[in-house]
Write a protein that holds these residues in place. Structure first.
Motif, PDB file in Angstrom:
ATOM      1  N   VAL A  41      42.126  -9.684 -42.467  1.00 37.73           N
ATOM      2  CA  VAL A  41      42.559 -10.601 -41.410  1.00 37.73           C
ATOM      3  C   VAL A  41      43.609 -11.580 -41.945  1.00 37.73           C
ATOM      4  CG1 VAL A  41      41.796 -12.491 -39.914  1.00 37.73           C
ATOM      5  CG2 VAL A  41      40.465 -10.374 -40.047  1.00 37.73           C
ATOM      6  N   SER A  42      43.434 -12.036 -43.170  1.00 39.45           N
ATOM      7  CA  SER A  42      44.354 -13.037 -43.724  1.00 39.45           C
ATOM      8  C   SER A  42      45.791 -12.517 -43.828  1.00 39.45           C
ATOM      9  CB  SER A  42      43.873 -13.505 -45.095  1.00 39.45           C
ATOM     10  OG  SER A  42      44.043 -12.491 -46.065  1.00 39.45           O
ATOM     11  N   GLN A  43      45.952 -11.210 -43.901  1.00 40.07           N
ATOM     12  CA  GLN A  43      47.290 -10.635 -44.028  1.00 40.07           C
ATOM     13  C   GLN A  43      48.111 -10.744 -42.752  1.00 40.07           C
ATOM     14  OE1 GLN A  43      46.844  -6.642 -45.473  1.00 40.07           O
ATOM     15  NE2 GLN A  43      45.895  -7.311 -47.385  1.00 40.07           N
ATOM     16  N   THR A  44      47.444 -10.777 -41.607  1.00 41.14           N
ATOM     17  CA  THR A  44      48.173 -10.785 -40.337  1.00 41.14           C
ATOM     18  C   THR A  44      47.846 -11.982 -39.449  1.00 41.14           C
ATOM     19  OG1 THR A  44      46.454  -9.414 -39.323  1.00 41.14           O
ATOM     20  CG2 THR A  44      48.343  -8.266 -40.300  1.00 41.14           C
ATOM     21  N   PHE A  45      46.919 -12.831 -39.868  1.00 39.28           N
ATOM     22  CA  PHE A  45      46.464 -13.932 -39.030  1.00 39.28           C
ATOM     23  C   PHE A  45      47.555 -14.982 -38.854  1.00 39.28           C
ATOM     24  CE2 PHE A  45      44.319 -18.072 -38.482  1.00 39.28           C
ATOM     25  CZ  PHE A  45      43.666 -17.808 -37.288  1.00 39.28           C
ATOM     26  N   ILE A  46      47.755 -15.368 -37.599  1.00 39.30           N
ATOM     27  CA  ILE A  46      48.672 -16.450 -37.251  1.00 39.30           C
ATOM     28  C   ILE A  46      47.839 -17.531 -36.573  1.00 39.30           C
ATOM     29  CG2 ILE A  46      50.673 -17.151 -35.903  1.00 39.30           C
ATOM     30  CD1 ILE A  46      51.611 -14.204 -36.116  1.00 39.30           C
ATOM     31  N   VAL A  52      51.466 -23.781 -41.289  1.00 35.87           N
ATOM     32  CA  VAL A  52      52.151 -22.872 -42.206  1.00 35.87           C
ATOM     33  C   VAL A  52      51.318 -22.514 -43.435  1.00 35.87           C
ATOM     34  CG1 VAL A  52      54.459 -23.538 -41.455  1.00 35.87           C
ATOM     35  CG2 VAL A  52      53.334 -24.811 -43.289  1.00 35.87           C
ATOM     36  N   SER A  53      50.250 -23.251 -43.692  1.00 38.28           N
ATOM     37  CA  SER A  53      49.391 -22.930 -44.833  1.00 38.28           C
ATOM     38  C   SER A  53      47.937 -23.211 -44.463  1.00 38.28           C
ATOM     39  CB  SER A  53      49.786 -23.750 -46.065  1.00 38.28           C
ATOM     40  OG  SER A  53      49.495 -25.118 -45.858  1.00 38.28           O
ATOM     41  N   ALA A  54      47.032 -22.541 -45.175  1.00 36.75           N
ATOM     42  CA  ALA A  54      45.606 -22.685 -44.888  1.00 36.75           C
ATOM     43  C   ALA A  54      45.132 -24.118 -45.104  1.00 36.75           C
ATOM     44  CB  ALA A  54      44.801 -21.726 -45.751  1.00 36.75           C
ATOM     45  N   GLU A  55      45.785 -24.857 -45.990  1.00 34.29           N
ATOM     46  CA  GLU A  55      45.399 -26.249 -46.237  1.00 34.29           C
ATOM     47  C   GLU A  55      45.636 -27.132 -45.008  1.00 34.29           C
ATOM     48  OE1 GLU A  55      47.663 -24.667 -48.471  1.00 34.29           O
ATOM     49  OE2 GLU A  55      45.942 -23.999 -49.658  1.00 34.29           O
ATOM     50  N   ARG A  56      46.513 -26.699 -44.122  1.00 37.41           N
ATOM     51  CA  ARG A  56      46.835 -27.472 -42.922  1.00 37.41           C
ATOM     52  C   ARG A  56      46.129 -26.957 -41.667  1.00 37.41           C
ATOM     53  NH1 ARG A  56      51.211 -31.000 -43.112  1.00 37.41           N
ATOM     54  NH2 ARG A  56      52.205 -31.063 -45.138  1.00 37.41           N
ATOM     55  N   ARG A  58      43.662 -26.482 -38.732  1.00 32.51           N
ATOM     56  CA  ARG A  58      42.739 -27.313 -37.968  1.00 32.51           C
ATOM     57  C   ARG A  58      41.415 -26.569 -37.853  1.00 32.51           C
ATOM     58  NH1 ARG A  58      46.834 -28.705 -33.001  1.00 32.51           N
ATOM     59  NH2 ARG A  58      48.275 -29.961 -34.230  1.00 32.51           N
ATOM     60  N   LYS A  59      40.409 -27.260 -37.376  1.00 35.35           N
ATOM     61  CA  LYS A  59      39.102 -26.629 -37.174  1.00 35.35           C
ATOM     62  C   LYS A  59      39.244 -25.433 -36.233  1.00 35.35           C
ATOM     63  CE  LYS A  59      34.533 -26.434 -37.113  1.00 35.35           C
ATOM     64  NZ  LYS A  59      33.724 -26.103 -38.241  1.00 35.35           N
ATOM     65  N   SER A  60      40.041 -25.581 -35.188  1.00 36.79           N
ATOM     66  CA  SER A  60      40.219 -24.485 -34.233  1.00 36.79           C
ATOM     67  C   SER A  60      40.884 -23.270 -34.884  1.00 36.79           C
ATOM     68  CB  SER A  60      41.033 -24.958 -33.021  1.00 36.79           C
ATOM     69  OG  SER A  60      42.309 -25.408 -33.423  1.00 36.79           O
ATOM     70  N   ASP A  61      41.769 -23.505 -35.842  1.00 36.63           N
ATOM     71  CA  ASP A  61      42.400 -22.402 -36.567  1.00 36.63           C
ATOM     72  C   ASP A  61      41.367 -21.651 -37.404  1.00 36.63           C
ATOM     73  OD1 ASP A  61      44.899 -23.189 -35.575  1.00 36.63           O
ATOM     74  OD2 ASP A  61      45.355 -24.390 -37.352  1.00 36.63           O
ATOM     75  N   LYS A  62      40.503 -22.408 -38.050  1.00 37.60           N
ATOM     76  CA  LYS A  62      39.470 -21.795 -38.878  1.00 37.60           C
ATOM     77  C   LYS A  62      38.484 -21.000 -38.031  1.00 37.60           C
ATOM     78  CE  LYS A  62      39.859 -25.221 -42.535  1.00 37.60           C
ATOM     79  NZ  LYS A  62      39.176 -26.268 -43.318  1.00 37.60           N
ATOM     80  N   VAL A  63      38.145 -21.527 -36.868  1.00 33.93           N
ATOM     81  CA  VAL A  63      37.246 -20.819 -35.965  1.00 33.93           C
ATOM     82  C   VAL A  63      37.919 -19.541 -35.461  1.00 33.93           C
ATOM     83  CG1 VAL A  63      36.053 -20.926 -33.730  1.00 33.93           C
ATOM     84  CG2 VAL A  63      35.934 -22.861 -35.319  1.00 33.93           C
ATOM     85  N   ALA A  64      39.202 -19.612 -35.133  1.00 32.88           N
ATOM     86  CA  ALA A  64      39.931 -18.421 -34.691  1.00 32.88           C
ATOM     87  C   ALA A  64      39.978 -17.378 -35.810  1.00 32.88           C
ATOM     88  CB  ALA A  64      41.347 -18.801 -34.256  1.00 32.88           C
TER      89      ALA A  64
END
Length: 81
Positions: A41-46, A52-56, A58-64
């Motif tokens: 998933v990490s290869q294609t996840f937007i 632009v980076s996993a450090e940024r 949001r909670k909603s991004d992590k849930v998605a």
């Protein structure tokens, strides 16, 4: 001690975005299918927020991300059936 974990959104988020500790490494070793799904998933996840980076993320991004991993696992399970 690390063990098999359920593929819940919280567990996926903790596994993928958690600090790199010995316990996390053990969880990765005990859950290779889950880790492989995260890698795929990490290869294609937007992220929905456009971060632009996993450090940024949001909670909603992590849930998605976690939901995408769950879908990847389901597809993999269907392929095996």
């Amino acid at each position: 001690m690390a063990q098999r974990i359920k593929a819940t959104p919280a567990n996926i988020i903790n596994l993928w975005f958690g600090a790199d500790t010995l316990l996390r490494q053990q969880k990765i070793d005990f859950n290779p299918e889950l880790w492989e799904a995260c890698l795929q998933v990490s290869q294609t996840f937007i992220p929905p927020s456009g971060a632009v980076s996993a450090e940024r993320y949001r909670k909603s991004d992590k849930v998605a991300f976690a939901r995408a991993v769950q879908q990847e696992l389901e597809v993999h399970q269907l392929e095996l059936a």
